[in-house]
Scaffold this motif. Structure first.
Motif, PDB file in Angstrom:
ATOM      1  N   LEU A 194     -47.052 -35.131 -22.301  1.00 45.55           N
ATOM      2  CA  LEU A 194     -46.104 -34.466 -23.205  1.00 45.55           C
ATOM      3  C   LEU A 194     -44.687 -35.021 -23.043  1.00 45.55           C
ATOM      4  CD1 LEU A 194     -47.275 -30.775 -22.658  1.00 45.55           C
ATOM      5  CD2 LEU A 194     -47.864 -32.319 -24.549  1.00 45.55           C
ATOM      6  N   ASP A 195     -44.455 -35.729 -21.957  1.00 43.70           N
ATOM      7  CA  ASP A 195     -43.112 -36.247 -21.682  1.00 43.70           C
ATOM      8  C   ASP A 195     -42.964 -37.737 -21.992  1.00 43.70           C
ATOM      9  OD1 ASP A 195     -41.947 -33.852 -20.891  1.00 43.70           O
ATOM     10  OD2 ASP A 195     -42.690 -34.051 -18.845  1.00 43.70           O
ATOM     11  N   VAL A 196     -44.020 -38.341 -22.486  1.00 44.61           N
ATOM     12  CA  VAL A 196     -43.941 -39.771 -22.804  1.00 44.61           C
ATOM     13  C   VAL A 196     -42.907 -39.995 -23.910  1.00 44.61           C
ATOM     14  CG1 VAL A 196     -45.203 -41.716 -23.807  1.00 44.61           C
ATOM     15  CG2 VAL A 196     -46.280 -40.304 -22.046  1.00 44.61           C
ATOM     16  N   GLY A 197     -41.996 -40.924 -23.690  1.00 43.83           N
ATOM     17  CA  GLY A 197     -40.993 -41.243 -24.711  1.00 43.83           C
ATOM     18  C   GLY A 197     -39.803 -40.309 -24.734  1.00 43.83           C
ATOM     19  N   ARG A 198     -39.772 -39.372 -23.791  1.00 44.04           N
ATOM     20  CA  ARG A 198     -38.614 -38.473 -23.710  1.00 44.04           C
ATOM     21  C   ARG A 198     -37.593 -39.019 -22.726  1.00 44.04           C
ATOM     22  NH1 ARG A 198     -41.407 -32.492 -23.714  1.00 44.04           N
ATOM     23  NH2 ARG A 198     -41.787 -32.449 -25.946  1.00 44.04           N
ATOM     24  N   PHE A 199     -36.340 -38.995 -23.124  1.00 44.10           N
ATOM     25  CA  PHE A 199     -35.244 -39.451 -22.265  1.00 44.10           C
ATOM     26  C   PHE A 199     -34.139 -38.404 -22.277  1.00 44.10           C
ATOM     27  CE2 PHE A 199     -37.566 -43.162 -23.605  1.00 44.10           C
ATOM     28  CZ  PHE A 199     -37.624 -43.938 -22.464  1.00 44.10           C
ATOM     29  N   LYS A 200     -33.337 -38.432 -21.225  1.00 51.70           N
ATOM     30  CA  LYS A 200     -32.244 -37.461 -21.080  1.00 51.70           C
ATOM     31  C   LYS A 200     -31.270 -37.564 -22.254  1.00 51.70           C
ATOM     32  CE  LYS A 200     -30.828 -35.155 -17.871  1.00 51.70           C
ATOM     33  NZ  LYS A 200     -29.809 -35.393 -16.848  1.00 51.70           N
ATOM     34  N   VAL A 201     -30.883 -36.432 -22.817  1.00 47.26           N
ATOM     35  CA  VAL A 201     -29.844 -36.388 -23.856  1.00 47.26           C
ATOM     36  C   VAL A 201     -28.512 -36.702 -23.178  1.00 47.26           C
ATOM     37  CG1 VAL A 201     -28.608 -34.894 -25.475  1.00 47.26           C
ATOM     38  CG2 VAL A 201     -31.100 -34.644 -25.191  1.00 47.26           C
ATOM     39  N   PRO A 202     -27.872 -37.829 -23.533  1.00 44.56           N
ATOM     40  CA  PRO A 202     -26.616 -38.150 -22.855  1.00 44.56           C
ATOM     41  C   PRO A 202     -25.449 -37.353 -23.444  1.00 44.56           C
ATOM     42  CG  PRO A 202     -27.158 -39.886 -24.421  1.00 44.56           C
ATOM     43  CD  PRO A 202     -28.251 -38.842 -24.519  1.00 44.56           C
ATOM     44  N   SER A 203     -24.406 -37.201 -22.669  1.00 42.44           N
ATOM     45  CA  SER A 203     -23.181 -36.566 -23.165  1.00 42.44           C
ATOM     46  C   SER A 203     -22.563 -37.449 -24.230  1.00 42.44           C
ATOM     47  CB  SER A 203     -22.202 -36.391 -22.009  1.00 42.44           C
ATOM     48  OG  SER A 203     -20.956 -35.938 -22.502  1.00 42.44           O
ATOM     49  N   LEU A 204     -21.802 -36.839 -25.135  1.00 43.18           N
ATOM     50  CA  LEU A 204     -21.077 -37.644 -26.127  1.00 43.18           C
ATOM     51  C   LEU A 204     -19.654 -37.952 -25.677  1.00 43.18           C
ATOM     52  CD1 LEU A 204     -22.201 -35.932 -29.461  1.00 43.18           C
ATOM     53  CD2 LEU A 204     -23.150 -37.968 -28.343  1.00 43.18           C
ATOM     54  N   ARG A 205     -19.276 -37.464 -24.537  1.00 45.71           N
ATOM     55  CA  ARG A 205     -17.908 -37.734 -24.071  1.00 45.71           C
ATOM     56  C   ARG A 205     -17.698 -39.234 -23.869  1.00 45.71           C
ATOM     57  NH1 ARG A 205     -14.604 -33.876 -22.370  1.00 45.71           N
ATOM     58  NH2 ARG A 205     -15.312 -31.737 -22.730  1.00 45.71           N
ATOM     59  N   ASN A 206     -16.549 -39.703 -24.321  1.00 47.39           N
ATOM     60  CA  ASN A 206     -16.188 -41.131 -24.245  1.00 47.39           C
ATOM     61  C   ASN A 206     -17.210 -42.024 -24.948  1.00 47.39           C
ATOM     62  OD1 ASN A 206     -13.700 -41.032 -22.563  1.00 47.39           O
ATOM     63  ND2 ASN A 206     -15.111 -40.093 -21.092  1.00 47.39           N
ATOM     64  N   VAL A 207     -17.937 -41.464 -25.893  1.00 44.96           N
ATOM     65  CA  VAL A 207     -19.040 -42.205 -26.509  1.00 44.96           C
ATOM     66  C   VAL A 207     -18.560 -43.427 -27.292  1.00 44.96           C
ATOM     67  CG1 VAL A 207     -19.172 -40.897 -28.687  1.00 44.96           C
ATOM     68  CG2 VAL A 207     -21.263 -41.854 -27.676  1.00 44.96           C
ATOM     69  N   ALA A 208     -17.309 -43.399 -27.750  1.00 46.58           N
ATOM     70  CA  ALA A 208     -16.803 -44.554 -28.502  1.00 46.58           C
ATOM     71  C   ALA A 208     -16.738 -45.796 -27.614  1.00 46.58           C
ATOM     72  CB  ALA A 208     -15.422 -44.239 -29.077  1.00 46.58           C
ATOM     73  N   LEU A 209     -16.770 -45.600 -26.289  1.00 46.45           N
ATOM     74  CA  LEU A 209     -16.591 -46.721 -25.360  1.00 46.45           C
ATOM     75  C   LEU A 209     -17.862 -47.126 -24.625  1.00 46.45           C
ATOM     76  CD1 LEU A 209     -13.365 -45.269 -23.799  1.00 46.45           C
ATOM     77  CD2 LEU A 209     -13.473 -47.271 -25.289  1.00 46.45           C
ATOM     78  N   THR A 210     -18.902 -46.338 -24.731  1.00 47.92           N
ATOM     79  CA  THR A 210     -20.044 -46.553 -23.837  1.00 47.92           C
ATOM     80  C   THR A 210     -21.177 -47.373 -24.469  1.00 47.92           C
ATOM     81  OG1 THR A 210     -20.982 -44.404 -24.415  1.00 47.92           O
ATOM     82  CG2 THR A 210     -19.565 -44.475 -22.477  1.00 47.92           C
TER      83      THR A 210
END
Lengths: 218, 354
Positions: free
Chosen positions: B265-281
Motif C-alpha cells: 500500500l506504500d509503494v510509490g508514496r513519498f513524504k510531502v515536502p514543505s513548500l517553504r523556500n520552494v522557489a529556491l529548492t
C-alpha cells in the motif's frame, strides 16, 4: 544471569569445524551471534514484581564478558519467575541517540532507524548464496519483532538475600530460531533484514529459544 | 499545595530581576550574547517534535554542531561534508542537482531535501526511514554513495583532533574520548537550529511589519489552501504524510515509503515536502525530475498518471488524475509561493560555514 548460547545439545562455537543441524536437517555454521536482552523483571510468588531500571544488555557470543549480566539492588526475597524482552522496547528505538549497550553500532539500522534485536550470521550448504544472514528487528506493526518471554523456572527459586548473589543460568538455543511455529529452511529463506520474515523468526524465538537451565543459590 | 509565602516570593523574583537589569548599565566589555538560532518557537508554528528542552541549545554546542555539519572529515575521503549537498543559500537543498554527488563522485539515488524546521518533523528522508533528528545523520554518513564512512572512523578522526577534543570537553565535560552520543547530540544542536520562519508570508501570517501581500499573492494563498492545503498543510506547509502524487505508473526503481514499511500500500508514496523556500529548492520531487515550479504545476494540472496507490484526493471523476488550475490560478500560486522565501534564513551568518 548467565546466557549460555547453544546449538541444540552442543555448546555454540563460532566458526565450528562441523556444521550444526537444524530441526529440518539444514546445516549451519555460525560466524556472528549477538542479541539484545532488555527490561528484566523478577516476580515473587505473591505477585510482587521487581523491574530493573535502565535494563539493556547486548549479549555477544564473541565476547564472553557480555554473556554474564549482573543485576544489582534486587530487594531481598524469593523470586519464582523471570521475564525479559528479546530486543529493545519501541520507545528506545525512537528516543534519539543512546549510550551504553544501546549506543549506535552495527546492531542499529541507519536507513530505517531502529535496533537489530538479534543478529545471526553464518554459512549453510542449503543456502543458495551459501550465506545465512538473519537480522531480526522492527517495532512497527505488522512487522513488530519485540518479544517478551518468561522461560519456565522448573520449580527453581531465586533466593535473594543479604550477601548472597544467586545465579540464573539460561540457555539460548539458536537452532530454535528456525523451528517452532514457523519452519525456516535456508534453501528458501537465508537473508532476513526485518520485515515479515523477521516476524517468523521472532515468533520462533518467543516460543522456546530461551530456557532456564539451572539456578545457583550461592 | 505550596506555601503561600513561597509562592509570593516566586512571583516577586522575576520582578526584582527585571528591576535589577533595568537599573544597571552593562559594562562596556559585556556584549549581549547573540541567541542561538532556532531556540524559540515562532508565534505561528505548532509545538515542535524536538523541543529545545530535549537538547538545550548553548552557544558552544551549537557552534560545535555547525563545525561538524561543515566537516568534510565525516566522509571516508575527507571531501564531502553535510554542507556539500545541503547549501544554505538554497535552504540547505542542493542547488541545480537532480541527484547529489557523494564520495568519489558517486551519484545518490534521491534528490537532497531542504533542511529546514527539522525540529517539527516526525521522521526524515523521502521515505521517513529516520525517526529521530539525532540519529538522522547516520544514514548519509554510512551510505556508500554519500559519505561512505563508519561511525567508528568518524569518532577516531575527531578524537585525534585537539581542537575537537577541547570543544567536546567544553560542551560535555569529562575527560573521556568523544563518543557517538556526544557527536550526534552536538550535530543535532545545529540541524535543530535550522528554523525558517521569517519569510514575507510569516510576517503576513503573524501580522507583523513587512507582511504586506499583493492582490495576486492573497489570491495565490487562497488557491494554495483550497487546492494544495490538504497535503501542504498548516504553517509548515506539509502534513508529513506519504503520498503517491502520480509521477509514475510503477515504482520499480524506488518504492518510496514501502522501502521502510514493506507494505504494498506504500509503494510509490513519498513524504510531502514543505513548500517553504520552494522557489529556491529546485529541482523538485524525490528524484529531482522537474526543474521549475512551472513544470511542477504542469504535472499537477495535466501530467499525472494512474497507479494502484495514487492518492485518492488526486482522482478526478471521468478524467485523468490531477488538480485543475486555471491560467490565473497558476499565476497567483506562483506569486504566492515566492512569498515563502526566507532571506533572513538564507543569509543568517550564524548558519554559514566558517
Amino acid at each position: 544471569m548467565e546466557f549460555d548460547n547453544v546449538a541444540g545439545i552442543s555448546d555454540l562455537q563460532l566458526n565450528s569445524a562441523t556444521p550444526y543441524a537444524t530441526a529440518s536437517g539444514d546445516q549451519l555454521t555460525v560466524t556472528t551471534l549477538r542479541y539484545y536482552i532488555s527490561n528484566i523483571k523478577l516476580k515473587k510468588a505473591d505477585g510482587t514484581e521487581w523491574v530493573q531500571p535502565e535494563s539493556y544488555y547486548l549479549v555477544d557470543e564473541a565476547l564472553p564478558s557480555s554473556q554474564k549480566v549482573s543485576l544489582p539492588n534486587i530487594p531481598i526475597g524469593d523470586y519464582t519467575s523471570i521475564t525479559f524482552t528479546i530486543g529493545v522496547d519501541a520507545a528506545r528505538n525512537v528516543s534519539g541517540v543512546q549510550t551504553g549497550a544501546l549506543a549506535p553500532s552495527d546492531m542499529f539500522w541507519n536507513w530505517n532507524t531502529g535496533y537489530i534485536y538479534t543478529k545471526l550470521e553464518g554459512r549453510s550448504a542449503q543456502s543458495t548464496s551459501g550465506a545465512v544472514i538473519f537480522h531480526i528487528g522492527g517495532f512497527l506493526e505488522p512487522n513488530n519483532t519485540i518479544r517478551t518471554v518468561s522461560p519456565a523456572m522448573n520449580n527453581n527459586i531465586i533466593q535473594v538475600r543479604e550477601g548472597r548473589t544467586p545465579e540464573v543460568h539460561l540457555q539460548a538455543d539458536i537452532l530454535k530460531m528456525f523451528t517452532g511455529p514457523n519452519t525456516i529452511r535456508f534453501a528458501s529463506l537465508s537473508n532476513v533484514m526485518g520485515g515479515a520474515n523477521a516476524v517468523l523468526v521472532a515468533d520462533n524465538q518467543a516460543a522456546g529459544m530461551f530456557t532456564v537451565d539451572h539456578v545457583h543459590g550461592n | 499545595m505550596s506555601h503561600p509565602f513561597k509562592s509570593v516570593l516566586l512571583w516577586l523574583l522575576p520582578a526584582l530581576l527585571v528591576v535589577e537589569l533595568v537599573g544597571c548599565k552593562p559594562d562596556a566589555d559585556v556584549v549581549a550574547m547573540e541567541e542561538v538560532p532556532g531556540t524559540k518557537v515562532p508565534g505561528n508554528f505548532p509545538a515542535p517534535q524536538y523541543g529545545a528542552e530535549k537538547n538545550p541549545p548553548t552557544r558552544a554546542a551549537f557552534e560545535l554542531g555547525r563545525s561538524l555539519f561543515y566537516e568534510p572529515r565525516l566522509s571516508r575521503t575527507g571531501e564531502v561534508s553535510c554542507g556539500s549537498c545541503h547549501q544554505q543559500f538554497v535552504a540547505f537543498a542542493n542547488a541545480g542537482h537532480q541527484l547529489s554527488h557523494g564520495v568519489e563522485d558517486r551519484l545518490g539515488t534521491r534528490n537532497a531535501p531542504a533542511l529546514q524546521n527539522l525540529r517539527w518533523q516526525q521522521n526524515f528522508f523521502w521515505d521517513g526511514g529516520a525517526k529521530n533528528i539525532e540519529l538522522m545523520p547516520l544514514a548519509p554518513i554510512t551510505n556508500p554513495v554519500e559519505m561512505d564512512e563508519t561511525l567508528d572512523n568518524v569518532l577516531r578522526k575527531l578524537n585525534v583532533d585537539t581542537g575537537y577534543q577541547r570543544r567536546f570537553a567544553q560542551v560535555f565535560g569529562g575527560s573521556g574520548p568523544i563518543d557517538s552520543y556526544q557527536f550526534l547530540r552536538a550535530l543535532a544542536q545545529f540541524t535543530a537550529a535550522l528554523t525558517s520562519s521569517n519569510s514575507r508570508y510569516d510576517h503576513y501570517s503573524r501580522q507583523e511589519a513587512g507582511g504586506t501581500f499583493t492582490a495576486a499573492e492573497v489570491r495565490g494563498l487562497r488557491v494554495m489552501r483550497q487546492k494544495c492545503g490538504s497535503c501542504h498543510a498548516g504553517e509548515l506547509f506539509t502534513d508529513e504524510s506519504f503520498r503517491n502524487n502520480g509521477l509514475d505508473r510503477s515504482f520499480a526503481l524506488d518504492s518510496g515509503r514501502a522501502h521502510i514499511t514493506d507494505s504494498r500500500l506504500d509503494v510509490g508514496r513519498f513524504k510531502v515536502p514543505s513548500l517553504r523556500n520552494v522557489a529556491l529548492t529546485a529541482p523538485y520531487m524525490h528524484d529531482g525530475r522537474f526543474n521549475t515550479l512551472s513544470e511542477v504545476l504542469d504535472h499537477y494540472d495535466h501530467g499525472m498518471v494512474e497507479s494502484l496507490t495514487l492518492d485518492p484526493q488526486l482522482r478526478r471523476p471521468g478524467q485523468q488524475p490531477g488538480i485543475s488550475l486555471s491560467a490565473q490560478e497558476r499565476q497567483d500560486l506562483l506569486a504566492f509561493l515566492h512569498t515563502l522565501t526566507d532571506e533572513q534564513f538564507l543569509r543568517n551568518p550564524q548558519l554559514a560555514e566558517r
